[in-house]
Design a protein around this motif. Structure first.
Motif, PDB file in Angstrom:
ATOM      1  N   HIS A  20       0.819  -1.212   0.000  1.00 56.25           N
ATOM      2  CA  HIS A  20       0.000   0.000   0.000  1.00 56.25           C
ATOM      3  C   HIS A  20       0.854   1.265   0.000  1.00 56.25           C
ATOM      4  CE1 HIS A  20      -3.793  -2.129   0.877  1.00 56.25           C
ATOM      5  NE2 HIS A  20      -3.080  -2.899   1.697  1.00 56.25           N
ATOM      6  N   THR A  21       2.000   1.205   0.646  1.00 55.83           N
ATOM      7  CA  THR A  21       2.794   2.425   0.867  1.00 55.83           C
ATOM      8  C   THR A  21       3.985   2.565  -0.059  1.00 55.83           C
ATOM      9  OG1 THR A  21       4.252   1.362   2.497  1.00 55.83           O
ATOM     10  CG2 THR A  21       2.201   2.338   3.326  1.00 55.83           C
ATOM     11  N   PRO A  48       4.362  10.246   4.288  1.00 54.07           N
ATOM     12  CA  PRO A  48       4.257   9.720   5.651  1.00 54.07           C
ATOM     13  C   PRO A  48       2.888   9.112   5.922  1.00 54.07           C
ATOM     14  CG  PRO A  48       4.095  12.103   5.665  1.00 54.07           C
ATOM     15  CD  PRO A  48       4.426  11.722   4.252  1.00 54.07           C
ATOM     16  N   VAL A  49       2.894   8.010   6.645  1.00 52.05           N
ATOM     17  CA  VAL A  49       1.682   7.297   7.035  1.00 52.05           C
ATOM     18  C   VAL A  49       1.804   6.945   8.507  1.00 52.05           C
ATOM     19  CG1 VAL A  49       0.282   5.233   6.688  1.00 52.05           C
ATOM     20  CG2 VAL A  49       1.407   6.297   4.739  1.00 52.05           C
ATOM     21  N   PHE A  50       0.703   7.103   9.244  1.00 52.67           N
ATOM     22  CA  PHE A  50       0.710   6.647  10.629  1.00 52.67           C
ATOM     23  C   PHE A  50       0.143   5.237  10.681  1.00 52.67           C
ATOM     24  CE2 PHE A  50      -1.129   6.167  14.900  1.00 52.67           C
ATOM     25  CZ  PHE A  50       0.026   6.367  15.649  1.00 52.67           C
ATOM     26  N   CYS A  51       0.917   4.319  11.222  1.00 46.24           N
ATOM     27  CA  CYS A  51       0.526   2.905  11.283  1.00 46.24           C
ATOM     28  C   CYS A  51       0.418   2.470  12.740  1.00 46.24           C
ATOM     29  CB  CYS A  51       1.561   2.047  10.554  1.00 46.24           C
ATOM     30  SG  CYS A  51       1.291   0.259  10.695  1.00 46.24           S
ATOM     31  N   LYS A  52      -0.678   1.812  13.047  1.00 43.56           N
ATOM     32  CA  LYS A  52      -0.816   1.191  14.366  1.00 43.56           C
ATOM     33  C   LYS A  52      -1.148  -0.279  14.146  1.00 43.56           C
ATOM     34  CE  LYS A  52      -4.282   2.865  16.742  1.00 43.56           C
ATOM     35  NZ  LYS A  52      -5.272   3.844  17.306  1.00 43.56           N
ATOM     36  N   ALA A  53      -0.548  -1.125  14.955  1.00 38.37           N
ATOM     37  CA  ALA A  53      -0.706  -2.567  14.737  1.00 38.37           C
ATOM     38  C   ALA A  53      -0.777  -3.285  16.075  1.00 38.37           C
ATOM     39  CB  ALA A  53       0.459  -3.113  13.910  1.00 38.37           C
ATOM     40  N   ILE A  54      -1.459  -4.435  16.056  1.00 36.10           N
ATOM     41  CA  ILE A  54      -1.643  -5.227  17.265  1.00 36.10           C
ATOM     42  C   ILE A  54      -1.881  -6.670  16.846  1.00 36.10           C
ATOM     43  CG2 ILE A  54      -4.163  -4.970  17.354  1.00 36.10           C
ATOM     44  CD1 ILE A  54      -3.816  -4.471  20.413  1.00 36.10           C
ATOM     45  N   ARG A  55      -1.484  -7.597  17.699  1.00 39.30           N
ATOM     46  CA  ARG A  55      -1.767  -8.999  17.396  1.00 39.30           C
ATOM     47  C   ARG A  55      -3.256  -9.270  17.542  1.00 39.30           C
ATOM     48  NH1 ARG A  55       3.341 -11.104  20.852  1.00 39.30           N
ATOM     49  NH2 ARG A  55       2.676  -9.226  21.978  1.00 39.30           N
ATOM     50  N   THR A  56      -3.793 -10.091  16.668  1.00 33.74           N
ATOM     51  CA  THR A  56      -5.236 -10.331  16.663  1.00 33.74           C
ATOM     52  C   THR A  56      -5.703 -11.057  17.916  1.00 33.74           C
ATOM     53  OG1 THR A  56      -4.888 -12.362  15.378  1.00 33.74           O
ATOM     54  CG2 THR A  56      -5.389 -10.342  14.152  1.00 33.74           C
ATOM     55  N   THR A  57      -4.796 -11.699  18.650  1.00 33.03           N
ATOM     56  CA  THR A  57      -5.165 -12.373  19.887  1.00 33.03           C
ATOM     57  C   THR A  57      -5.161 -11.428  21.085  1.00 33.03           C
ATOM     58  OG1 THR A  57      -2.839 -13.033  20.173  1.00 33.03           O
ATOM     59  CG2 THR A  57      -4.330 -14.622  19.113  1.00 33.03           C
ATOM     60  N   PHE A  95      -3.174   5.253   8.565  1.00 31.56           N
ATOM     61  CA  PHE A  95      -3.914   6.510   8.537  1.00 31.56           C
ATOM     62  C   PHE A  95      -3.094   7.610   7.872  1.00 31.56           C
ATOM     63  CE2 PHE A  95      -5.412   4.155  12.211  1.00 31.56           C
ATOM     64  CZ  PHE A  95      -6.777   4.363  12.220  1.00 31.56           C
ATOM     65  N   ASP A  96      -3.797   8.613   7.366  1.00 27.97           N
ATOM     66  CA  ASP A  96      -3.105   9.829   6.952  1.00 27.97           C
ATOM     67  C   ASP A  96      -2.279  10.347   8.121  1.00 27.97           C
ATOM     68  OD1 ASP A  96      -4.250   9.793   4.458  1.00 27.97           O
ATOM     69  OD2 ASP A  96      -5.808  11.261   4.931  1.00 27.97           O
ATOM     70  N   HIS A  97      -1.048  10.715   7.847  1.00 29.83           N
ATOM     71  CA  HIS A  97      -0.200  11.278   8.898  1.00 29.83           C
ATOM     72  C   HIS A  97      -0.590  12.734   9.134  1.00 29.83           C
ATOM     73  CE1 HIS A  97       3.282  12.256  11.313  1.00 29.83           C
ATOM     74  NE2 HIS A  97       3.539  13.259  10.498  1.00 29.83           N
ATOM     75  N   VAL A  98      -0.695  13.110  10.400  1.00 29.83           N
ATOM     76  CA  VAL A  98      -1.059  14.476  10.774  1.00 29.83           C
ATOM     77  C   VAL A  98       0.049  15.044  11.651  1.00 29.83           C
ATOM     78  CG1 VAL A  98      -2.703  15.931  12.008  1.00 29.83           C
ATOM     79  CG2 VAL A  98      -3.526  13.970  10.676  1.00 29.83           C
ATOM     80  N   GLU A  99       0.595  16.167  11.222  1.00 26.18           N
ATOM     81  CA  GLU A  99       1.570  16.869  12.053  1.00 26.18           C
ATOM     82  C   GLU A  99       0.836  17.694  13.104  1.00 26.18           C
ATOM     83  OE1 GLU A  99       4.732  16.685  12.177  1.00 26.18           O
ATOM     84  OE2 GLU A  99       5.280  15.639  10.325  1.00 26.18           O
ATOM     85  N   GLY A 100       1.374  17.760  14.290  1.00 30.04           N
ATOM     86  CA  GLY A 100       0.759  18.567  15.330  1.00 30.04           C
ATOM     87  C   GLY A 100       1.349  18.262  16.685  1.00 30.04           C
ATOM     88  N   ARG A 101       0.946  19.052  17.632  1.00 32.59           N
ATOM     89  CA  ARG A 101       1.386  18.864  19.013  1.00 32.59           C
ATOM     90  C   ARG A 101       0.162  18.645  19.884  1.00 32.59           C
ATOM     91  NH1 ARG A 101      -0.208  23.369  21.546  1.00 32.59           N
ATOM     92  NH2 ARG A 101      -0.496  25.239  20.267  1.00 32.59           N
ATOM     93  N   HIS A 102       0.384  18.074  21.048  1.00 31.12           N
ATOM     94  CA  HIS A 102      -0.724  17.891  21.975  1.00 31.12           C
ATOM     95  C   HIS A 102      -1.046  19.220  22.654  1.00 31.12           C
ATOM     96  CE1 HIS A 102      -0.318  13.716  21.171  1.00 31.12           C
ATOM     97  NE2 HIS A 102       0.852  13.599  21.779  1.00 31.12           N
ATOM     98  N   PRO A 103      -2.319  19.499  22.907  1.00 26.83           N
ATOM     99  CA  PRO A 103      -2.697  20.810  23.445  1.00 26.83           C
ATOM    100  C   PRO A 103      -2.311  20.975  24.907  1.00 26.83           C
ATOM    101  CG  PRO A 103      -4.608  19.376  23.338  1.00 26.83           C
ATOM    102  CD  PRO A 103      -3.490  18.637  22.655  1.00 26.83           C
ATOM    103  N   ASP A 104      -2.156  22.237  25.271  1.00 27.76           N
ATOM    104  CA  ASP A 104      -1.967  22.637  26.658  1.00 27.76           C
ATOM    105  C   ASP A 104      -3.344  22.947  27.232  1.00 27.76           C
ATOM    106  OD1 ASP A 104      -1.366  23.830  29.069  1.00 27.76           O
ATOM    107  OD2 ASP A 104      -0.371  25.582  28.191  1.00 27.76           O
TER     108      ASP A 104
END
Length: 275
Positions: A20-21, A48-57, A95-104
């Motif tokens: 895909h990438t 850039p792509v944001f990828c999150k992954a986990i085992r199906t179990t 996911f689409d990669h998003v640039e940013g910071r966490h809010p205060d």
């Protein structure tokens, strides 16, 4: 934070993702997050792509499936899901990669108006609730609160930690893995506890919330009962696993409940373990 790296994925899974990438040139692991075993920004031919992954179990794999199911119905303030790969016992989302910071969230922060605008926009965009299968709020809080007080037809996020907001070109809300269908004011109510934890008094936090229309429409009874129920819930979570952030959230929720003349169990002092 995630405890695996991109290279820990089986080769066949990485190859499926790269279909895909394009070839992945680099992977930068996320430093926050608790639901994925792997969370990383991939630098590849497609960008850039944001990828999150986990085992199906893994018990939390169901949350990833939920996020994949709900994403097509979300407004543009949520990064778009581009692909899903399931192979070799792993589930990966891209996911689409998003640039940013966490809010205060502290008092006086310049980020607070933008967060209020984001919650207002989401409540409008996601009412009525899109036709996607999610848990009703009446089930999520069954036994903790009278069902009619949280019932509604809005798709709510429910995990409004500042780590799930990204401030950059606007405000984006990520990690839609715990959505419910319920009252439109629920996410704002949950944010009040986060604001108190960040240093606001309960009155200041509610004053901030007053600019969000669905919150203004919530009945006083619903707010009072919900605040008390959150105090009970965070105290239970703190006792189950007394890490610092749970203690702080329990204290914040208790302060909010006390502001309304109701009280959940008071957090008890005890030694805490690092996050």
């Amino acid at each position: 934070m995630p405890d695996h790296q991109w290279d820990d994925l089986p080769t066949s899974v990485r190859r499926s993702i790269e279909s895909h990438t394009g070839p992945v040139r680099a992977a930068r692991s996320a430093t926050t997050g608790a639901t994925s075993e792997i969370a990383a920004t991939l630098r590849a031919d497609c960008g850039p792509v944001f990828c999150k992954a986990i085992r199906t179990t893994h018990p939390m794999s169901r949350m990833h499936r939920m996020e994949a199911r709900v994403n097509p119905w979300l407004p543009d303030t949520a990064p778009r899901l581009r692909w899903v790969v399931e192979a070799e016992g792993w589930l990966a989302l891209g996911f689409d990669h998003v640039e940013g910071r966490h809010p205060d969230l502290s008092p006086g922060s310049d980020d607070l108006p933008a967060i209020a605008d984001a919650l207002t926009g989401l409540s409008h965009a996601l009412t009525p609730c899109p036709p996607v299968r999610v848990q009703p709020a009446t089930v999520r809080w069954q036994g903790r609160i009278a069902p009619h007080l949280v019932d509604g037809d809005t798709l709510c996020h429910t995990d409004v930690t500042p780590f799930n907001f990204l401030v950059g070109r606007g405000v984006r809300l990520v990690d839609w893995s715990m959505p419910i269908r319920g009252a439109a004011w629920i996410d704002t109510a949950l944010m009040i506890v986060r604001l108190i934890r960040a240093g606001h008094t309960p009155a200041q936090a509610e004053s901030w919330a007053d600019q969000i229309p669905p919150w203004k429409q919530a009945s006083p009874e619903a707010v009072e009962v919900f605040a008390s129920s959150l105090a009970d819930l965070w105290e239970q979570r703190r006792r189950e696993n007394p890490v610092p952030h749970r203690r702080q959230l329990a204290e914040a929720a208790h302060a909010w409940a006390a502001h309304h003349g109701t009280q959940g169990p008071r957090p008890r002092p005890e030694l805490t373990r690092p996050l």
